[in-house]
Design an enzyme around this catalytic site. Structure first.
Site, PDB file in Angstrom:
ATOM      1  N   TYR A  48      31.932  31.432  55.716  1.00  0.00           N
ATOM      2  CA  TYR A  48      32.434  30.124  55.260  1.00  0.00           C
ATOM      3  C   TYR A  48      32.376  29.073  56.372  1.00  0.00           C
ATOM      4  O   TYR A  48      32.547  27.885  56.104  1.00  0.00           O
ATOM      5  CB  TYR A  48      33.883  30.211  54.743  1.00  0.00           C
ATOM      6  CG  TYR A  48      34.115  31.135  53.570  1.00  0.00           C
ATOM      7  CD1 TYR A  48      33.055  31.698  52.861  1.00  0.00           C
ATOM      8  CD2 TYR A  48      35.400  31.454  53.160  1.00  0.00           C
ATOM      9  CE1 TYR A  48      33.286  32.563  51.799  1.00  0.00           C
ATOM     10  CE2 TYR A  48      35.631  32.311  52.087  1.00  0.00           C
ATOM     11  CZ  TYR A  48      34.564  32.870  51.421  1.00  0.00           C
ATOM     12  OH  TYR A  48      34.801  33.723  50.372  1.00  0.00           O
ATOM     13  N   LYS A  73      35.926  38.242  56.213  1.00  0.00           N
ATOM     14  CA  LYS A  73      34.860  39.113  55.683  1.00  0.00           C
ATOM     15  C   LYS A  73      33.678  39.174  56.639  1.00  0.00           C
ATOM     16  O   LYS A  73      33.327  38.177  57.281  1.00  0.00           O
ATOM     17  CB  LYS A  73      34.388  38.591  54.315  1.00  0.00           C
ATOM     18  CG  LYS A  73      35.530  38.282  53.368  1.00  0.00           C
ATOM     19  CD  LYS A  73      35.087  37.868  51.992  1.00  0.00           C
ATOM     20  CE  LYS A  73      36.263  37.292  51.222  1.00  0.00           C
ATOM     21  NZ  LYS A  73      36.504  35.855  51.474  1.00  0.00           N
ATOM     22  N   ILE A 229      43.503  34.423  44.779  1.00  0.00           N
ATOM     23  CA  ILE A 229      43.417  33.572  45.976  1.00  0.00           C
ATOM     24  C   ILE A 229      42.829  32.205  45.592  1.00  0.00           C
ATOM     25  O   ILE A 229      41.757  31.815  46.054  1.00  0.00           O
ATOM     26  CB  ILE A 229      42.555  34.253  47.074  1.00  0.00           C
ATOM     27  CG1 ILE A 229      41.287  34.894  46.469  1.00  0.00           C
ATOM     28  CG2 ILE A 229      43.365  35.276  47.844  1.00  0.00           C
ATOM     29  CD1 ILE A 229      40.280  35.376  47.498  1.00  0.00           C
ATOM     30  N   LYS A 231      41.755  28.381  45.327  1.00  0.00           N
ATOM     31  CA  LYS A 231      41.454  27.372  46.352  1.00  0.00           C
ATOM     32  C   LYS A 231      41.781  25.983  45.814  1.00  0.00           C
ATOM     33  O   LYS A 231      41.464  25.661  44.662  1.00  0.00           O
ATOM     34  CB  LYS A 231      39.959  27.449  46.713  1.00  0.00           C
ATOM     35  CG  LYS A 231      39.436  26.301  47.568  1.00  0.00           C
ATOM     36  CD  LYS A 231      38.750  25.217  46.741  1.00  0.00           C
ATOM     37  CE  LYS A 231      38.352  24.010  47.545  1.00  0.00           C
ATOM     38  NZ  LYS A 231      37.874  22.888  46.702  1.00  0.00           N
ATOM     39  N   SER A 232      42.402  25.161  46.632  1.00  0.00           N
ATOM     40  CA  SER A 232      42.530  23.735  46.315  1.00  0.00           C
ATOM     41  C   SER A 232      42.679  22.967  47.617  1.00  0.00           C
ATOM     42  O   SER A 232      43.272  23.478  48.561  1.00  0.00           O
ATOM     43  CB  SER A 232      43.743  23.460  45.428  1.00  0.00           C
ATOM     44  OG  SER A 232      43.829  22.068  45.185  1.00  0.00           O
ATOM     45  N   VAL A 233      42.180  21.753  47.634  1.00  0.00           N
ATOM     46  CA  VAL A 233      42.428  20.905  48.806  1.00  0.00           C
ATOM     47  C   VAL A 233      43.590  19.946  48.531  1.00  0.00           C
ATOM     48  O   VAL A 233      43.946  19.159  49.392  1.00  0.00           O
ATOM     49  CB  VAL A 233      41.165  20.092  49.202  1.00  0.00           C
ATOM     50  CG1 VAL A 233      40.081  21.028  49.749  1.00  0.00           C
ATOM     51  CG2 VAL A 233      40.637  19.260  48.048  1.00  0.00           C
ATOM     52  N   ARG A 237      48.315  20.651  43.752  1.00  0.00           N
ATOM     53  CA  ARG A 237      47.767  21.839  43.080  1.00  0.00           C
ATOM     54  C   ARG A 237      48.099  23.128  43.825  1.00  0.00           C
ATOM     55  O   ARG A 237      48.285  24.180  43.206  1.00  0.00           O
ATOM     56  CB  ARG A 237      46.243  21.703  42.938  1.00  0.00           C
ATOM     57  CG  ARG A 237      45.843  20.654  41.920  1.00  0.00           C
ATOM     58  CD  ARG A 237      44.344  20.514  41.875  1.00  0.00           C
ATOM     59  NE  ARG A 237      43.911  19.609  40.830  1.00  0.00           N
ATOM     60  CZ  ARG A 237      42.651  19.213  40.675  1.00  0.00           C
ATOM     61  NH1 ARG A 237      41.719  19.642  41.521  1.00  0.00           N
ATOM     62  NH2 ARG A 237      42.332  18.393  39.699  1.00  0.00           N
ATOM     63  N   ASN A 241      49.837  26.098  41.863  1.00  0.00           N
ATOM     64  CA  ASN A 241      49.231  27.434  41.781  1.00  0.00           C
ATOM     65  C   ASN A 241      50.148  28.547  42.292  1.00  0.00           C
ATOM     66  O   ASN A 241      49.892  29.722  42.042  1.00  0.00           O
ATOM     67  CB  ASN A 241      47.895  27.454  42.535  1.00  0.00           C
ATOM     68  CG  ASN A 241      46.862  26.526  41.896  1.00  0.00           C
ATOM     69  OD1 ASN A 241      47.024  26.116  40.754  1.00  0.00           O
ATOM     70  ND2 ASN A 241      45.815  26.185  42.639  1.00  0.00           N
TER      71      ASN A 241
HETATM   72  P1  NDP Z   1      38.443  28.762  42.213  1.00  0.00           P
HETATM   73  O1  NDP Z   1      38.211  29.456  40.937  1.00  0.00           O
HETATM   74  O2  NDP Z   1      39.683  29.041  42.991  1.00  0.00           O
HETATM   75  O3  NDP Z   1      38.365  27.226  41.866  1.00  0.00           O
HETATM   76  C1  NDP Z   1      38.529  26.216  42.807  1.00  0.00           C
HETATM   77  C2  NDP Z   1      38.348  24.894  42.069  1.00  0.00           C
HETATM   78  O4  NDP Z   1      39.456  24.676  41.172  1.00  0.00           O
HETATM   79  C3  NDP Z   1      38.293  23.723  42.994  1.00  0.00           C
HETATM   80  O5  NDP Z   1      37.335  22.804  42.463  1.00  0.00           O
HETATM   81  C4  NDP Z   1      39.712  23.118  42.893  1.00  0.00           C
HETATM   82  O6  NDP Z   1      39.621  21.729  43.098  1.00  0.00           O
HETATM   83  C5  NDP Z   1      40.079  23.429  41.469  1.00  0.00           C
HETATM   84  N1  NDP Z   1      41.519  23.641  41.281  1.00  0.00           N
HETATM   85  C6  NDP Z   1      42.348  24.395  42.055  1.00  0.00           C
HETATM   86  N2  NDP Z   1      43.586  24.393  41.550  1.00  0.00           N
HETATM   87  C7  NDP Z   1      43.566  23.619  40.438  1.00  0.00           C
HETATM   88  C8  NDP Z   1      44.561  23.238  39.501  1.00  0.00           C
HETATM   89  N3  NDP Z   1      45.812  23.673  39.597  1.00  0.00           N
HETATM   90  N4  NDP Z   1      44.188  22.410  38.479  1.00  0.00           N
HETATM   91  C9  NDP Z   1      42.908  21.975  38.380  1.00  0.00           C
HETATM   92  N5  NDP Z   1      41.929  22.301  39.256  1.00  0.00           N
HETATM   93  C10 NDP Z   1      42.255  23.131  40.277  1.00  0.00           C
HETATM   94  O7  NDP Z   1      37.141  28.976  43.126  1.00  0.00           O
HETATM   95  P2  NDP Z   1      36.779  29.631  44.520  1.00  0.00           P
HETATM   96  O8  NDP Z   1      35.344  29.944  44.450  1.00  0.00           O
HETATM   97  O9  NDP Z   1      37.234  28.768  45.632  1.00  0.00           O
HETATM   98  O10 NDP Z   1      37.568  31.014  44.565  1.00  0.00           O
HETATM   99  C11 NDP Z   1      38.794  31.206  45.231  1.00  0.00           C
HETATM  100  C12 NDP Z   1      38.611  31.927  46.547  1.00  0.00           C
HETATM  101  O11 NDP Z   1      37.972  33.192  46.350  1.00  0.00           O
HETATM  102  C13 NDP Z   1      37.669  31.230  47.537  1.00  0.00           C
HETATM  103  O12 NDP Z   1      38.235  30.094  48.127  1.00  0.00           O
HETATM  104  C14 NDP Z   1      37.358  32.351  48.484  1.00  0.00           C
HETATM  105  O13 NDP Z   1      38.423  32.559  49.384  1.00  0.00           O
HETATM  106  C15 NDP Z   1      37.204  33.514  47.519  1.00  0.00           C
HETATM  107  N6  NDP Z   1      35.779  33.716  47.111  1.00  0.00           N
HETATM  108  C16 NDP Z   1      35.181  34.895  47.507  1.00  0.00           C
HETATM  109  C17 NDP Z   1      33.874  35.170  47.157  1.00  0.00           C
HETATM  110  C18 NDP Z   1      33.268  36.455  47.592  1.00  0.00           C
HETATM  111  O14 NDP Z   1      32.042  36.613  47.483  1.00  0.00           O
HETATM  112  N7  NDP Z   1      34.041  37.393  48.078  1.00  0.00           N
HETATM  113  C19 NDP Z   1      33.054  34.221  46.366  1.00  0.00           C
HETATM  114  C20 NDP Z   1      33.779  33.032  45.983  1.00  0.00           C
HETATM  115  C21 NDP Z   1      35.091  32.811  46.334  1.00  0.00           C
HETATM  116  P3  NDP Z   1      40.431  20.971  44.303  1.00  0.00           P
HETATM  117  O15 NDP Z   1      40.153  21.720  45.565  1.00  0.00           O
HETATM  118  O16 NDP Z   1      39.847  19.598  44.282  1.00  0.00           O
HETATM  119  O17 NDP Z   1      41.871  21.013  43.880  1.00  0.00           O
END
Ligand code: NDP
Length: 285
Positions: A48, A73, A229, A231-233, A237, A241
């Site tokens: 990452y 990882k 886990i 993710k949000s910035v 949120r 979450n």
């Molecule tokens: P997610 O399914 O967690 O989705 C993240 C998205 O959802 C972002 O666009 C975020 O926007 C939005 N979001 C978050 N909370 C809300 C909310 N309450 N309401 C509306 N929108 C929301 O995707 P990820 O791919 O980030 O998966 C989570 C984590 O899993 C990763 O961060 C990583 O740590 C892990 N991962 C591992 C992988 C692997 O190969 N092992 C592959 C992919 C992910 P915003 O930030 O603008 O709020």
């Protein structure tokens, strides 16, 4: 925070904070905000490119190390003329250095590709030396997971796989349960694909509980004993979450969500030859 107990007795908070795709220059602020919101479990990866920023946030907040659960990882290691085991130990040391930590809570093989048996042997040794409390894998389909278990000493504590309402992994989870491997969801919201946040089934359940679709999805996963886990910035949120422990989905609501399963990835298939080749060719350092 509710926790799951891994196969070696280590406790893992059932909700954590993921940092995939948070740009490096925004990661420290995001992780500080997440820790401020109450997250104590962080999920990053060498690939990452933001481990240093995660480490800077941990240092800035000054929380006791024992209060945190930190996962990173291992990317696919290459050693055409040398030892993948040595490269794995070197990669582990680099991740720890970037994170500013002296041990990890969980170290995962990121992809089921390359010489991951050598990687696993090195990780078993790191675990025996006490440098990582638990070791596991990610993106392992059942066949590869079972083979790894059957030919090694330590059973992975965790398999982190794509798991969300459109790809639910119930059969995989059952097999993992039988073998003592904790399922952890990546992409709990499918990153919003398939219009997850406006899905009518999820929206009507959310309305019934005066909760958001995001909260219903996380609650559904946690009720299935899947570690999440998200993710949000956005701090609002992040708090939303985490706020999933004051309601319970009924059996009928769980069954309705079960009907959304397509049984297929919304991202990519780790068995697709083109993807295997692309991932395997990727170098991160
Ligand atoms: P997610 O399914 O967690 O989705 C993240 C998205 O959802 C972002 O666009 C975020 O926007 C939005 N979001 C978050 N909370 C809300 C909310 N309450 N309401 C509306 N929108 C929301 O995707 P990820 O791919 O980030 O998966 C989570 C984590 O899993 C990763 O961060 C990583 O740590 C892990 N991962 C591992 C992988 C692997 O190969 N092992 C592959 C992919 C992910 P915003 O930030 O603008 O709020």
């Amino acid at each position: 925070m509710q926790a799951v107990t891994l196969n070696n007795g280590v406790e893992m908070p059932i909700v954590g904070f993921g940092v995939f795709q948070i740009p490096e220059d925004q990661t420290q602020a995001a992780v500080e905000a997440a820790l401020e919101a109450g997250y104590r479990h962080l999920d990053t990866a060498a690939s990452y490119g933001n481990e240093e920023a995660v480490g800077a946030a941990i240092a800035a907040t000054g929380l006791p190390r024992e209060d945190l659960f930190v996962t990173t990882k291992l990317w696919i290691q290459h050693a055409p003329t040398g030892s993948v085991e040595d490269e794995t130990k070197r990669a582990f040391d680099s991740s720890l250095r970037r994170l500013g930590l002296d041990h990890l809570d969980l170290y995962l093989i990121h992809q089921p590709l390359g010489d991951y048996y050598s990687e696993w042997r090195a990780m078993q040794q790191l675990h025996r030396e006490g440098r990582v409390r638990a070791i596991g894998v990610s993106n392992f389909h059942p066949d590869r997971l079972i083979d790894l278990i059957d030919h090694n000493e330590i059973t992975p504590a965790v398999n982190q796989i794509e798991t969300h309402p459109f790809h639910q992994r119930a059969t995989d989870q059952e097999l993992m349960r039988e073998r003592g491997v904790q399922i952890e969801s990546w992409g709990p919201f499918a990153e919003g694909r398939n219009n997850l946040f406006t899905n009518p089934t999820l929206s009507s359940i959310a309305e019934a509980h005066a909760k958001s679709v995001a909260q219903v999805v996380l609650r559904w996963l946690v009720q299935r004993e899947v570690v999440v886990i998200p993710k949000s910035v956005r701090p609002d949120r992040m708090a939303e979450n985490l706020d999933i422990f004051d309601f319970t989905l009924t059996d009928d609501q769980m069954s309705k969500i079960a009907t959304l399963d397509t049984g297929a990835s919304l991202f990519f298939d780790h068995r697709d030859p083109a993807m295997v080749s692309w991932l395997g060719g990727r170098r991160i350092d």
